[in-house]
Write a protein that holds these residues in place. Structure first.
Motif, PDB file in Angstrom:
ATOM      1  N   GLN A  67      -2.482 -12.408   3.287  1.00 32.99           N
ATOM      2  CA  GLN A  67      -2.355 -12.676   1.865  1.00 32.99           C
ATOM      3  C   GLN A  67      -0.998 -12.202   1.365  1.00 32.99           C
ATOM      4  OE1 GLN A  67      -5.969 -12.021  -0.524  1.00 32.99           O
ATOM      5  NE2 GLN A  67      -6.654 -10.794   1.186  1.00 32.99           N
ATOM      6  N   GLU A  68      -0.627 -12.686   0.182  1.00 32.16           N
ATOM      7  CA  GLU A  68       0.645 -12.221  -0.359  1.00 32.16           C
ATOM      8  C   GLU A  68       0.495 -10.807  -0.922  1.00 32.16           C
ATOM      9  OE1 GLU A  68       1.893 -14.001  -4.167  1.00 32.16           O
ATOM     10  OE2 GLU A  68       0.371 -15.505  -3.712  1.00 32.16           O
ATOM     11  N   ALA A  69       1.637 -10.171  -1.146  1.00 38.32           N
ATOM     12  CA  ALA A  69       1.618  -8.762  -1.514  1.00 38.32           C
ATOM     13  C   ALA A  69       0.953  -8.529  -2.864  1.00 38.32           C
ATOM     14  CB  ALA A  69       3.037  -8.219  -1.542  1.00 38.32           C
ATOM     15  N   LEU A  70       0.354  -7.369  -2.978  1.00 42.87           N
ATOM     16  CA  LEU A  70      -0.243  -6.920  -4.220  1.00 42.87           C
ATOM     17  C   LEU A  70       0.884  -6.228  -4.989  1.00 42.87           C
ATOM     18  CD1 LEU A  70      -3.022  -6.616  -5.616  1.00 42.87           C
ATOM     19  CD2 LEU A  70      -3.342  -4.513  -4.304  1.00 42.87           C
ATOM     20  N   THR A  71       1.167  -6.676  -6.212  1.00 45.25           N
ATOM     21  CA  THR A  71       2.307  -6.102  -6.930  1.00 45.25           C
ATOM     22  C   THR A  71       1.856  -5.298  -8.145  1.00 45.25           C
ATOM     23  OG1 THR A  71       2.536  -8.182  -8.121  1.00 45.25           O
ATOM     24  CG2 THR A  71       3.941  -7.873  -6.206  1.00 45.25           C
ATOM     25  N   PHE A  72       2.465  -4.127  -8.289  1.00 44.94           N
ATOM     26  CA  PHE A  72       2.130  -3.234  -9.403  1.00 44.94           C
ATOM     27  C   PHE A  72       3.363  -2.895 -10.216  1.00 44.94           C
ATOM     28  CE2 PHE A  72      -1.404  -1.966  -6.512  1.00 44.94           C
ATOM     29  CZ  PHE A  72      -2.462  -2.126  -7.392  1.00 44.94           C
ATOM     30  N   GLN A  97     -11.647  -6.455  -8.790  1.00 44.95           N
ATOM     31  CA  GLN A  97     -12.909  -6.179  -8.092  1.00 44.95           C
ATOM     32  C   GLN A  97     -12.645  -5.713  -6.651  1.00 44.95           C
ATOM     33  OE1 GLN A  97     -15.945  -5.967  -9.541  1.00 44.95           O
ATOM     34  NE2 GLN A  97     -16.394  -5.024  -7.556  1.00 44.95           N
ATOM     35  N   GLN A  98     -11.732  -6.418  -5.986  1.00 46.46           N
ATOM     36  CA  GLN A  98     -11.392  -6.029  -4.607  1.00 46.46           C
ATOM     37  C   GLN A  98     -10.832  -4.615  -4.561  1.00 46.46           C
ATOM     38  OE1 GLN A  98      -8.632  -9.023  -3.361  1.00 46.46           O
ATOM     39  NE2 GLN A  98     -10.197 -10.614  -3.148  1.00 46.46           N
ATOM     40  N   VAL A  99      -9.980  -4.301  -5.542  1.00 52.41           N
ATOM     41  CA  VAL A  99      -9.376  -2.963  -5.608  1.00 52.41           C
ATOM     42  C   VAL A  99     -10.455  -1.916  -5.839  1.00 52.41           C
ATOM     43  CG1 VAL A  99      -7.851  -1.479  -6.980  1.00 52.41           C
ATOM     44  CG2 VAL A  99      -7.082  -3.758  -6.313  1.00 52.41           C
ATOM     45  N   SER A 100     -11.413  -2.224  -6.728  1.00 54.36           N
ATOM     46  CA  SER A 100     -12.516  -1.296  -6.980  1.00 54.36           C
ATOM     47  C   SER A 100     -13.309  -1.025  -5.701  1.00 54.36           C
ATOM     48  CB  SER A 100     -13.463  -1.867  -8.043  1.00 54.36           C
ATOM     49  OG  SER A 100     -12.793  -1.970  -9.260  1.00 54.36           O
ATOM     50  N   ASP A 101     -13.599  -2.091  -4.952  1.00 54.19           N
ATOM     51  CA  ASP A 101     -14.334  -1.937  -3.695  1.00 54.19           C
ATOM     52  C   ASP A 101     -13.555  -1.058  -2.722  1.00 54.19           C
ATOM     53  OD1 ASP A 101     -16.177  -3.578  -4.819  1.00 54.19           O
ATOM     54  OD2 ASP A 101     -15.591  -5.386  -3.695  1.00 54.19           O
ATOM     55  N   ALA A 102     -12.241  -1.300  -2.665  1.00 51.53           N
ATOM     56  CA  ALA A 102     -11.401  -0.509  -1.774  1.00 51.53           C
ATOM     57  C   ALA A 102     -11.412   0.957  -2.198  1.00 51.53           C
ATOM     58  CB  ALA A 102      -9.973  -1.051  -1.783  1.00 51.53           C
ATOM     59  N   LEU A 103     -11.335   1.208  -3.528  1.00 52.38           N
ATOM     60  CA  LEU A 103     -11.355   2.584  -4.036  1.00 52.38           C
ATOM     61  C   LEU A 103     -12.665   3.282  -3.664  1.00 52.38           C
ATOM     62  CD1 LEU A 103      -9.720   2.172  -7.569  1.00 52.38           C
ATOM     63  CD2 LEU A 103      -8.833   3.570  -5.695  1.00 52.38           C
ATOM     64  N   ALA A 104     -13.782   2.532  -3.755  1.00 53.10           N
ATOM     65  CA  ALA A 104     -15.080   3.110  -3.409  1.00 53.10           C
ATOM     66  C   ALA A 104     -15.093   3.553  -1.945  1.00 53.10           C
ATOM     67  CB  ALA A 104     -16.196   2.102  -3.673  1.00 53.10           C
ATOM     68  N   LYS A 105     -14.523   2.720  -1.068  1.00 52.74           N
ATOM     69  CA  LYS A 105     -14.462   3.076   0.362  1.00 52.74           C
ATOM     70  C   LYS A 105     -13.565   4.291   0.576  1.00 52.74           C
ATOM     71  CE  LYS A 105     -15.290  -1.539   2.154  1.00 52.74           C
ATOM     72  NZ  LYS A 105     -14.518  -2.772   2.233  1.00 52.74           N
ATOM     73  N   GLY A 136      -3.905  -0.855  -0.769  1.00 54.89           N
ATOM     74  CA  GLY A 136      -3.294  -1.981  -0.071  1.00 54.89           C
ATOM     75  C   GLY A 136      -3.650  -1.992   1.399  1.00 54.89           C
ATOM     76  N   GLU A 137      -3.606  -0.806   1.995  1.00 57.01           N
ATOM     77  CA  GLU A 137      -3.928  -0.685   3.412  1.00 57.01           C
ATOM     78  C   GLU A 137      -5.385  -1.094   3.669  1.00 57.01           C
ATOM     79  OE1 GLU A 137      -3.314   3.136   6.073  1.00 57.01           O
ATOM     80  OE2 GLU A 137      -1.558   2.648   4.846  1.00 57.01           O
ATOM     81  N   GLN A 138      -6.252  -0.623   2.776  1.00 54.68           N
ATOM     82  CA  GLN A 138      -7.681  -0.943   2.880  1.00 54.68           C
ATOM     83  C   GLN A 138      -7.913  -2.461   2.803  1.00 54.68           C
ATOM     84  OE1 GLN A 138     -10.098   1.607   3.123  1.00 54.68           O
ATOM     85  NE2 GLN A 138     -11.488  -0.054   3.604  1.00 54.68           N
ATOM     86  N   LEU A 139      -7.115  -3.113   1.935  1.00 52.47           N
ATOM     87  CA  LEU A 139      -7.286  -4.555   1.734  1.00 52.47           C
ATOM     88  C   LEU A 139      -6.472  -5.377   2.729  1.00 52.47           C
ATOM     89  CD1 LEU A 139      -7.091  -4.784  -2.172  1.00 52.47           C
ATOM     90  CD2 LEU A 139      -9.140  -4.873  -0.757  1.00 52.47           C
ATOM     91  N   GLY A 140      -5.645  -4.703   3.532  1.00 53.24           N
ATOM     92  CA  GLY A 140      -4.792  -5.425   4.461  1.00 53.24           C
ATOM     93  C   GLY A 140      -3.696  -6.216   3.767  1.00 53.24           C
ATOM     94  N   ARG A 141      -3.269  -5.729   2.603  1.00 51.87           N
ATOM     95  CA  ARG A 141      -2.187  -6.410   1.872  1.00 51.87           C
ATOM     96  C   ARG A 141      -1.031  -5.443   1.650  1.00 51.87           C
ATOM     97  NH1 ARG A 141      -4.815  -9.426  -3.300  1.00 51.87           N
ATOM     98  NH2 ARG A 141      -2.667 -10.097  -3.592  1.00 51.87           N
ATOM     99  N   ASP A 142       0.189  -5.985   1.699  1.00 45.66           N
ATOM    100  CA  ASP A 142       1.348  -5.170   1.360  1.00 45.66           C
ATOM    101  C   ASP A 142       1.299  -4.833  -0.122  1.00 45.66           C
ATOM    102  OD1 ASP A 142       2.350  -5.134   3.858  1.00 45.66           O
ATOM    103  OD2 ASP A 142       3.816  -6.733   3.549  1.00 45.66           O
ATOM    104  N   VAL A 143       1.874  -3.692  -0.471  1.00 44.65           N
ATOM    105  CA  VAL A 143       1.926  -3.317  -1.874  1.00 44.65           C
ATOM    106  C   VAL A 143       3.387  -3.201  -2.292  1.00 44.65           C
ATOM    107  CG1 VAL A 143       1.349  -1.539  -3.562  1.00 44.65           C
ATOM    108  CG2 VAL A 143      -0.253  -2.087  -1.736  1.00 44.65           C
ATOM    109  N   GLU A 144       3.723  -3.833  -3.409  1.00 41.93           N
ATOM    110  CA  GLU A 144       5.092  -3.729  -3.913  1.00 41.93           C
ATOM    111  C   GLU A 144       5.077  -3.215  -5.342  1.00 41.93           C
ATOM    112  OE1 GLU A 144       6.822  -7.556  -3.372  1.00 41.93           O
ATOM    113  OE2 GLU A 144       6.865  -7.338  -1.185  1.00 41.93           O
TER     114      GLU A 144
END
Lengths: 222, 268
Positions: free
Chosen positions: B39-44, B235-243, B75-83
């Motif tokens: 997937q493309e990078a998650l940008t913040f 939602q995906q980020v929330s799931d990742a945070l829970a893990k 990002g690591e949890q989701l397998g996406r780069d973070v920028e």
């Protein structure tokens, strides 16, 4: 200032210089160069006898001079994406500053062109020169001499105005100072250092202005 | 002379153009750096000047902080780069609405007003607000005491609202340190901010001119915030945070920055 502050200032000399060399200076040069082209075109439009061109030029200058530079930056950076044009911070800043410089400098250029006696243009046209050649060879060289002091003002203002680009994510001198100040809470020291850097650049430009003035005046007997 | 003037001008223009092409590398690297991720990078968007949450390391100049670490772990949890894209606090939301990044990672407190307009992830920080006064000021012992006083705040910060609701007159500033400066100079009476940020300020600056005079009674939760059209990402980020909460990663990051777990209760 205690020792640790002095150490921080010393360690910040190079990072701040990086912000100056990679942010502030390219931003200034690019914006001024493009702005001058815009200024010349707009000035010629205002001096032309075509009413539509005159009107467009008047409107442009009025908008640029009538709205704050920060607002112009924000409009280009935050509002244009609404219309599908999302530019990176640096080009956005260059566009905003160029348009701004163009608006202000066009009035300088216009005044400078008007300062060249009308008779010279008429004489040149009479001997068969066309309008572009007359402008390029007779009017503009003389106008340039008149325009140097006010255009230097515009350039020096621009150097300092580029600090506004820090508000749209451009990493220039001021943003660099904020970045270093943030984890250390030494805002006073870092902003002072930034002020000194801006001042030095402007001193250099003032010196350059004197040189250019002397050179352009060397054929003019006083 | 004319030709030389023209030459100088064109040289200037050329330098300018070159600079415009070459000088555009800000910390905002656009896209196109997907190292192995599908997937493309998650940008913040983030401030980059808000220690210890998001700031530049003095030595390495890297963007670091608690929020940065949490975002990277997500990002690591989701397998996406973070920028990250750095912006002033007051412009962070404008940048997100202009779609310059997907979300904001900058200790954004979850408030009803913001929830009406944006969508939040699960919280990753739980803290309280504190009222800061000059060290010799004994007139404030609770939030209610700031009524009628002048408080320095970033205008769009939720702390500005807390101060206004408590009856204080808000003076607009850029951020925490500017607020502290105004406070010490006697130009304002108080400032309200996040407890963790203030504690970090007191520790790092060694400032003895100001003190924490009171805690606000409301507990605040901070999360990542996204545009409504990124609800799925939230939602995906929330799931990742829970893990990350469950496997102890959040607690570990939290310990690293604050010496205690500020990431709040599990789940959510």
């Amino acid at each position: 200032m205690d020792q640790s502050t002095l150490d921080l200032v010393r360690d910040s000399l190079v990072p701040l210089a990086t912000g100056l060399v990679r942010g502030t200076i390219p931003l200034t040069i690019a914006s001024f160069a493009i702005g001058m082209v815009i200024a010349l075109v707009v000035a010629l439009m205002r001096l032309s006898s075509v009413l539509v061109l005159q009107g467009i030029a008047r409107f442009y200058v009025s908008v640029i001079r009538g709205t704050p530079l920060l607002v112009q930056l924000f409009l280009i950076y935050y509002a244009l994406p609404e219309f599908g044009a999302t530019w990176d911070p640096f080009p956005s800043a260059v566009v905003a500053f160029s348009l701004n410089v163009g608006g202000y400098a066009s009035e300088v250029v216009r005044a400078a062109i008007l300062s060249v006696p009308r008779g010279q243009t008429e004489a040149a046209l009479t001997i068969g020169m066309n309008y572009p050649t007359t402008m390029r060879r007779i009017v503009l060289p003389q106008a340039a001499r008149v325009a140097v002091p006010p255009l230097s003002n515009t350039l020096i203002s621009l150097v300092k105005d580029t600090s506004l680009a820090s508000s749209i994510q451009v990493v220039e001198l001021l943003r660099k100072a904020s970045e270093i100040a943030a984890p250390t809470y030494e805002f006073f020291a870092l902003y002072s250092l930034a002020a000194v850097y801006y001042w030095i650049v402007c001193l250099v430009l003032s010196f350059g202005q004197t040189r250019v003035e002397t050179r352009l005046n060397r054929h003019v007997a006083r | 002379m004319r030709r030389r003037t023209l030459g100088t001008l064109s040289a200037l223009a050329l330098t300018g153009l070159l600079a415009a092409c070459g000088g555009g590398d800000t910390s905002t690297s656009g896209s196109g750096s997907s190292s192995g991720s599908s997937q493309e990078a998650l940008t913040f968007g983030t401030e980059g000047t808000y220690a210890p949450f998001s700031y530049h390391d003095e030595k390495t100049n890297d963007l670091v902080g608690y929020d940065i670490d949490v975002a990277k772990a997500v990002g690591e949890q989701l397998g996406r780069d973070v920028e990250f894209s750095e912006n002033n606090w007051d412009s962070l939301f404008a940048g997100m609405e202009a779609k310059r990044y997907d979300g904001i990672a900058n200790q954004v407190s979850i408030t009803a007003e913001r929830e009406a307009k944006y969508v939040f992830s699960a919280p990753y920080t739980v803290s309280t607000g504190v009222v800061v006064t000059r060290a010799d000021d004994t007139s404030v012992t609770s939030l209610a005491d700031i009524a009628g006083k002048t408080s320095a705040q970033s205008t769009t910060s939720n702390w500005a609202q807390t101060a206004t609701e408590a009856g204080a007159k808000v003076e607009a500033v850029e951020g925490l340190t500017q607020a502290m400066t105004l406070l010490k100079q006697g130009r304002v009476d108080v400032t309200v901010n996040d407890q963790l940020a203030v504690l970090d300020y007191l520790k790092t600056s060694g400032d003895t001119g100001v003190k924490i005079a009171a805690e606000t009674d409301d507990r605040t939760e901070q999360g990542f915030v996204f545009r409504k059209d990124e609800a799925e990402t939230a939602q995906q980020v929330s799931d990742a945070l829970a893990k990350l909460k469950a496997d102890g990663t959040l607690a570990e990051i939290s310990q690293k920055w604050f010496g205690q777990d500020v990431s709040g209760p599990a789940a959510g």
